[in-house]
Design a protein around this motif. Structure first.
Motif, PDB file in Angstrom:
ATOM      1  N   ASP A   4       2.056 -24.713   2.382  1.00 23.13           N
ATOM      2  CA  ASP A   4       1.821 -25.466   1.163  1.00 23.13           C
ATOM      3  C   ASP A   4       3.147 -25.933   0.588  1.00 23.13           C
ATOM      4  OD1 ASP A   4      -0.953 -24.990   1.301  1.00 23.13           O
ATOM      5  OD2 ASP A   4      -0.686 -23.015   0.357  1.00 23.13           O
ATOM      6  N   PRO A   5       3.157 -27.072  -0.094  1.00 24.20           N
ATOM      7  CA  PRO A   5       4.413 -27.519  -0.731  1.00 24.20           C
ATOM      8  C   PRO A   5       4.950 -26.430  -1.668  1.00 24.20           C
ATOM      9  CG  PRO A   5       2.791 -29.278  -0.749  1.00 24.20           C
ATOM     10  CD  PRO A   5       2.073 -28.060  -0.255  1.00 24.20           C
ATOM     11  N   GLY A   6       6.246 -26.204  -1.593  1.00 24.60           N
ATOM     12  CA  GLY A   6       6.854 -25.136  -2.384  1.00 24.60           C
ATOM     13  C   GLY A   6       7.004 -23.835  -1.619  1.00 24.60           C
ATOM     14  N   SER A   7       6.569 -23.797  -0.369  1.00 29.80           N
ATOM     15  CA  SER A   7       6.671 -22.586   0.448  1.00 29.80           C
ATOM     16  C   SER A   7       8.069 -22.479   1.062  1.00 29.80           C
ATOM     17  CB  SER A   7       5.623 -22.601   1.568  1.00 29.80           C
ATOM     18  OG  SER A   7       4.318 -22.641   1.045  1.00 29.80           O
ATOM     19  N   VAL A   8       8.453 -21.237   1.395  1.00 28.16           N
ATOM     20  CA  VAL A   8       9.719 -20.978   2.076  1.00 28.16           C
ATOM     21  C   VAL A   8       9.417 -20.116   3.293  1.00 28.16           C
ATOM     22  CG1 VAL A   8      12.014 -19.947   1.951  1.00 28.16           C
ATOM     23  CG2 VAL A   8      11.064 -21.098  -0.054  1.00 28.16           C
ATOM     24  N   LEU A   9       9.866 -20.584   4.474  1.00 25.64           N
ATOM     25  CA  LEU A   9       9.650 -19.872   5.728  1.00 25.64           C
ATOM     26  C   LEU A   9      10.975 -19.232   6.150  1.00 25.64           C
ATOM     27  CD1 LEU A   9       7.653 -19.294   8.097  1.00 25.64           C
ATOM     28  CD2 LEU A   9       8.557 -21.381   9.174  1.00 25.64           C
ATOM     29  N   ALA A  10      10.938 -17.956   6.492  1.00 24.61           N
ATOM     30  CA  ALA A  10      12.149 -17.227   6.890  1.00 24.61           C
ATOM     31  C   ALA A  10      12.016 -16.722   8.315  1.00 24.61           C
ATOM     32  CB  ALA A  10      12.401 -16.053   5.941  1.00 24.61           C
ATOM     33  N   LEU A  11      12.926 -17.179   9.201  1.00 29.52           N
ATOM     34  CA  LEU A  11      13.060 -16.656  10.556  1.00 29.52           C
ATOM     35  C   LEU A  11      14.360 -15.852  10.611  1.00 29.52           C
ATOM     36  CD1 LEU A  11      12.125 -19.843  12.650  1.00 29.52           C
ATOM     37  CD2 LEU A  11      10.620 -18.074  11.758  1.00 29.52           C
ATOM     38  N   TYR A  12      14.352 -14.720  11.311  1.00 28.67           N
ATOM     39  CA  TYR A  12      15.513 -13.833  11.289  1.00 28.67           C
ATOM     40  C   TYR A  12      15.555 -13.027  12.586  1.00 28.67           C
ATOM     41  CZ  TYR A  12      11.702 -10.748  10.031  1.00 28.67           C
ATOM     42  OH  TYR A  12      10.500 -10.074  10.035  1.00 28.67           O
ATOM     43  N   THR A  13      16.718 -12.451  12.866  1.00 30.39           N
ATOM     44  CA  THR A  13      16.849 -11.531  13.997  1.00 30.39           C
ATOM     45  C   THR A  13      16.791 -10.094  13.472  1.00 30.39           C
ATOM     46  OG1 THR A  13      19.259 -11.668  13.853  1.00 30.39           O
ATOM     47  CG2 THR A  13      18.159 -13.135  15.415  1.00 30.39           C
ATOM     48  N   ASP A  14      16.665  -9.132  14.390  1.00 24.46           N
ATOM     49  CA  ASP A  14      16.417  -7.756  13.963  1.00 24.46           C
ATOM     50  C   ASP A  14      17.595  -7.125  13.235  1.00 24.46           C
ATOM     51  OD1 ASP A  14      18.139  -7.496  16.094  1.00 24.46           O
ATOM     52  OD2 ASP A  14      16.738  -6.403  17.382  1.00 24.46           O
ATOM     53  N   GLY A  15      18.805  -7.696  13.380  1.00 27.61           N
ATOM     54  CA  GLY A  15      19.945  -7.151  12.654  1.00 27.61           C
ATOM     55  C   GLY A  15      19.779  -7.213  11.149  1.00 27.61           C
ATOM     56  N   LEU A  16      18.910  -8.128  10.663  1.00 28.10           N
ATOM     57  CA  LEU A  16      18.686  -8.245   9.226  1.00 28.10           C
ATOM     58  C   LEU A  16      17.833  -7.111   8.692  1.00 28.10           C
ATOM     59  CD1 LEU A  16      19.175 -10.313   6.817  1.00 28.10           C
ATOM     60  CD2 LEU A  16      16.840 -11.082   7.245  1.00 28.10           C
ATOM     61  N   VAL A  17      17.007  -6.524   9.532  1.00 32.08           N
ATOM     62  CA  VAL A  17      16.000  -5.577   9.027  1.00 32.08           C
ATOM     63  C   VAL A  17      16.135  -4.174   9.610  1.00 32.08           C
ATOM     64  CG1 VAL A  17      14.311  -7.365   8.496  1.00 32.08           C
ATOM     65  CG2 VAL A  17      14.372  -6.387  10.795  1.00 32.08           C
ATOM     66  N   GLU A  18      16.953  -3.990  10.637  1.00 26.79           N
ATOM     67  CA  GLU A  18      17.097  -2.658  11.219  1.00 26.79           C
ATOM     68  C   GLU A  18      18.061  -1.816  10.403  1.00 26.79           C
ATOM     69  OE1 GLU A  18      18.220  -3.106  15.289  1.00 26.79           O
ATOM     70  OE2 GLU A  18      16.156  -2.902  15.989  1.00 26.79           O
ATOM     71  N   GLN A  19      17.657  -0.587  10.102  1.00 24.02           N
ATOM     72  CA  GLN A  19      18.489   0.362   9.390  1.00 24.02           C
ATOM     73  C   GLN A  19      18.427   1.701  10.108  1.00 24.02           C
ATOM     74  OE1 GLN A  19      17.556   0.660   5.221  1.00 24.02           O
ATOM     75  NE2 GLN A  19      17.024  -1.507   5.064  1.00 24.02           N
ATOM     76  N   PRO A  20      19.589   2.350  10.345  1.00 19.93           N
ATOM     77  CA  PRO A  20      19.572   3.657  11.006  1.00 19.93           C
ATOM     78  C   PRO A  20      18.746   4.660  10.206  1.00 19.93           C
ATOM     79  CG  PRO A  20      21.797   2.767  10.937  1.00 19.93           C
ATOM     80  CD  PRO A  20      20.944   1.870  10.091  1.00 19.93           C
ATOM     81  N   GLY A  21      17.910   5.413  10.904  1.00 20.96           N
ATOM     82  CA  GLY A  21      17.125   6.447  10.245  1.00 20.96           C
ATOM     83  C   GLY A  21      15.782   5.989   9.722  1.00 20.96           C
ATOM     84  N   SER A  22      15.441   4.709   9.882  1.00 26.09           N
ATOM     85  CA  SER A  22      14.142   4.226   9.422  1.00 26.09           C
ATOM     86  C   SER A  22      13.612   3.218  10.433  1.00 26.09           C
ATOM     87  CB  SER A  22      14.253   3.586   8.032  1.00 26.09           C
ATOM     88  OG  SER A  22      15.095   2.446   8.069  1.00 26.09           O
TER      89      SER A  22
END
Length: 850
Positions: A782-800
């Motif tokens: 829909d107009p006004g939407s934002v689509l985010a593509l990313y690699t796993d380095g953005l979301v990976e955290q040690p211990g979780s």
């Protein structure tokens, strides 16, 4: 002497310093003293935590360091390397200050894990609690309590609870101290400190207090007067005391009457009485009439003038305590000695003199390792440091130059230590003159060496430890600045490097703005101390402006009063100079000169290594950036932006990429990640990006683009796998087709601000199965939407797990205003930077559909 300052808050410079002079400072003579605010709560904290020592650090005037203001229970001399510590340093007191929270380290193992640099400088067994000190609601310092690691461990919650009363009392007292310097309408004051630490003694329980009574003995009339303490020592009731010496003699043991009467002879012939000892009856000792108590008489003959009575003004000293203890020590077959907190000798019995080969008069008040040449090895001083800083018994063997072996045992407490020394058999593998058991080589007697204080060595150890983690040239410069300035109390630092026969500034701290401009690019024949230190490869030290001006007439000076110019020599090659400045006259001791020279060598080696790393890293970054799009195409109806954050170092480069490709049906948004961090991974990434770009530009449908790319990667036989997410979007309608190959799912922010994770059907990673099938998912934006593509380095955290990281980024996407995709991209990347403990590459592609 300035001790602490309370400075009104003022405007700050960009570097964080307050642009002010000395206004608001208070001195020792002002109403209230900082010792009054700190000493009682410090002792209270040590007591409540069951510790043996405590420290209080306060922030410095330049807010760059924590300065040791007060110490109790441990010698301040042993902490010389830690009198100033950088606030930004990887040290427990600095971290407690920065985080404004209690830090509890149970023992040396816990300290080593979290703060290896600190352990390198103080490699002893102890636990430590670090509690922020506040004033006016903000942290102004840190309270540190040292606790024996041998005691029963405490939980962090119990430590925090135990320190809370002392911390509260200290805050209240500092608040009153600052308030006392704030007049009506004045600005708020800051508590700061820039002097030497003040030592405060812990209360000492008296095992046997020494009792002293006073008497006046008229030698002509044999009458005397005595105070209550003297009569109590003699066991005489004041009511029954007739004021005659006969009353006293009646209390003295018949065997010791001669000693009392000989005191008269001493007074008449010598004018004084020294240590005449006799025993008096002591019925108070469990009711036994036959008991005796030893006392000593000391005194001098009063000078009343011609014709006046001869009166012995004397003191009766109870000899039950220290005096008889010293006598007992003299009878022991082992050597006994005592050191004060700082390590100076306060007592040695005769046997100790015999074993060490030094008289007590020569040793008293001095460090044994300075007087006795064969104890000058810093390792022996280190045993004393270990005992005092761990409060645990320490033993070691030393071979005397005569060939015999001596065993030393040190028994510490918070006021000093008692030592025992006795002859012992040679350790296994060594004897006095021949091969040891099993033919082991003989250990030779140590030769006399130059006096070396162990404390100076820890500056070198600390710097070496920190520099092992400095990777880039900037890291090295920052480490040198953070270590040298606080450790040696310097105010200014400049690091220069040589390029093409000229000197160029790499780093400076503390200099007036623009002052160093005049020295930029000077040639190596310029008459300047920094240049001469480099060309001659010899350090230069100047302890006053007069010394520097005489050596270099006309040299430009700033406000400094002492300087050191140190050459930076790496692998035999001069690479630059390090200049330190002090704002007060400074005397460079031999230890300090040696330590600074050694530290400059460490800095030079680290600098050379970092320069090589920076060169390699620049090549790697250039290669990686060349494989990413330099700019994204402008597409009507869309706003796109990309971010790439390298997490690798040196030549280890990653395989993350993103792209925006215009097609005949709209625009393709693509992001991918090749496994591994190497030049090979980057090369595979470049091939895949080119393949996807070519297949998309040929107007192949999304499923075919990914299928053909997968087959290509399998045919390359590169032993590499990759993930990819490919979305073809029609900007006119918002309709999209998405294909996912083992990649994390995209995020979509709706126009109302709600963000969700898109549940896209997916296939296996690229390169795993040449004939793999990849399903297609239809989407509508829909107009006004934002689509985010990313690699796993953005979301990976040690211990979780990765789902937790995706959820965190989803919340950030929803909470951040979407008025600018540039701002939104920066916010998401910063979130990833703060959360990552193990750096990894991050690629992010944001698309706003208007």
């Amino acid at each position: 002497m300035d001790e602490a300052t309370a400075v009104p808050d003022g405007p700050r410079s960009p570097g964080g310093r307050s642009r002010r002079g000395g206004e608001g400072r208070f001195r020792t003579g002002d109403t209230g003293r900082f010792e009054d605010a700190l000493s009682a709560p410090l002792i209270e904290a040590v007591r409540d935590l069951g510790g043996y020592g405590g420290l209080v650090y306060l922030r410095s005037r330049d807010l760059r360091s924590l300065v040791l203001a007060m110490v109790t229970g441990v010698p301040r001399s042993l902490l010389r390397a830690w009198w100033r510590v950088p606030i930004s340093g990887a040290l427990p007191m600095a971290e407690a200050y920065r985080r404004d929270e209690t830090l509890w380290l149970t023992d040396e193992r816990a300290t080593m894990v979290r703060f290896p640099h600190f352990t390198a400088g103080l490699p002893y067994s102890f636990g430590s609690a670090h509690q922020p000190v506040r004033s006016g609601g903000e942290p102004v310092g840190v309270l540190v309590v040292l606790r024996s690691a041998a005691r029963t461990p405490m939980e962090a919650e119990a430590v925090d609870l135990a320190l809370r009363p002392a911390e509260r009392h200290m805050e209240e007292r500092l608040g009153r101290l600052a308030a006392g310097r704030t007049g009506p309408g004045s600005a708020a004051y800051r508590i700061e400190y820039d002097d030497e630490p003040v030592s405060v003694r812990l209360p000492t329980p008296s095992v046997h207090p020494v009792r002293v009574g006073l008497i006046d003995w008229d030698l002509d009339s044999d009458r005397c007067t005595a105070d209550d303490e003297a009569l109590a020592l003699l066991g005489i009731d004041r009511v029954g005391f007739g004021g005659r010496m006969a009353d006293i003699e009646a209390r003295v043991s018949p065997d010791d009457l001669h000693e009392l009467r000989a005191a008269r002879h001493d007074a008449v012939t010598r004018g004084r009485v020294r240590s005449r000892r006799f025993r008096v009856r002591d019925e108070s000792a469990h009711g036994r009439e036959s008991g005796y108590r030893p006392v000593e008489l000391w005194g001098h003959l009063s000078d009343g003038g011609a014709g006046s009575a001869r009166v012995l003004v004397g003191a009766l000293v109870d000899a039950v305590g220290g005096l008889t203890a010293a006598e007992a020590a003299e009878r022991l077959p082992d050597g006994l000695f005592s050191l004060d907190q700082d390590g100076r000798l306060t007592y040695a019995n005769r046997r100790c003199e015999e074993l060490l080969g030094s008289g007590r008069e020569e040793l008293l008040g001095r460090y044994p390792w300075e007087v006795i040449t064969w104890l000058r090895d810093p390792a022996y001083e280190d045993r004393y440091r270990a005992a005092m800083l761990s409060q645990e018994q320490v033993s070691f063997l030393v071979r005397h130059p005569a060939g015999n072996w001596l065993s030393f045992v040190l028994y510490p407490d918070v006021h000093g230590l008692t030592g025992r020394v006795h002859p012992t058999v040679p350790p296994y593998g060594a004897d006095a003159g021949g091969p040891g058991p099993g033919g082991a080589a003989t250990v030779r007697p140590p030769k006399p060496v130059a006096t070396a204080r162990a404390g100076a060595l820890y500056h070198v150890v600390q710097m070496a430890s920190v520099l092992t983690e400095a990777v880039t040239v900037r890291d090295v410069c920052l480490a040198v600045s953070e270590q040298l300035l606080p450790a040696f109390g310097a105010t200014e630092l400049a690091l220069y490097t040589v390029r093409e026969g000229r000197m160029f500034l790499l780093w400076e701290s503390g200099y007036p703005e623009g002052f160093l401009t005049q020295f930029e690019g000077v040639t190596l024949d310029t008459q300047l101390p920094g240049v001469h230190a480099l060309t001659t490869r010899l350090p230069l030290f100047f302890e006053s402006p007069e010394d520097l001006s005489i050596a270099y007439p006309g040299i430009a000076l700033d406000r400094m009063s002492a300087w050191s110019f140190l050459p930076l020599i790496a692998s035999g090659h001069p690479i630059g100079s390090c200049i330190l400045g002090w704002d007060v006259p400074h005397r460079f001791t031999a230890d300090e000169r040696s330590a600074l020279t050694a530290l400059s060598g460490l800095a030079a080696q680290a600098m050379e290594r970092a320069r090589l790393y920076d060169s390699e890293s620049a090549v790697a970054r250039g290669l990686q950036e060349g494989l990413l799009p330099h700019r994204l195409p402008a597409v009507e109806g869309l706003r796109t932006t990309g971010r790439y954050l390298p997490g690798t170092r040196g030549m280890a480069i990653g395989g993350d990429w993103y792209d925006v490709i215009t097609t005949g049906r709209g625009v393709a948004l693509v992001i991918g990640d090749v496994e591994g961090h190497s030049v090979g991974a980057a090369a595979v990434m470049g091939q895949l990006r080119s393949a996807v770009h070519a297949f998309a530009a040929s107007e192949s449908p999304p499923q075919e683009v990914i299928t053909r790319t997968n087959r290509l990667l399998a045919e390359l036989e590169a032993d590499a796998f990759a993930t990819c997410c490919y979305i073809e979007l029609d900007p006119r309608t918002g309709h999209a087709l998405a294909v996912r190959a083992g990649h994390p799912p995209p995020l979509l922010r709706r126009p109302d601000g709600h963000a969700e994770t898109l549940d896209l059907a997916g296939g296996v990673m690229l390169g795993v199965q040449p004939d793999a099938v990849y399903p297609v998912t239809a989407l509508t934006l829909d107009p006004g939407s934002v689509l985010a593509l990313y690699t796993d380095g953005l979301v990976e955290q040690p211990g979780s797990d990765i789902e937790t990281g995706i959820e965190e980024i989803r919340r950030r996407l929803a909470d951040t205003p979407a008025d600018s995709v540039e701002h939104l991209a920066d916010r998401l990347v910063r979130t990833a930077q703060r959360a990552r403990e193990r750096p990894d590459d991050v690629a992010l592609l944001l698309t706003a559909y208007r």
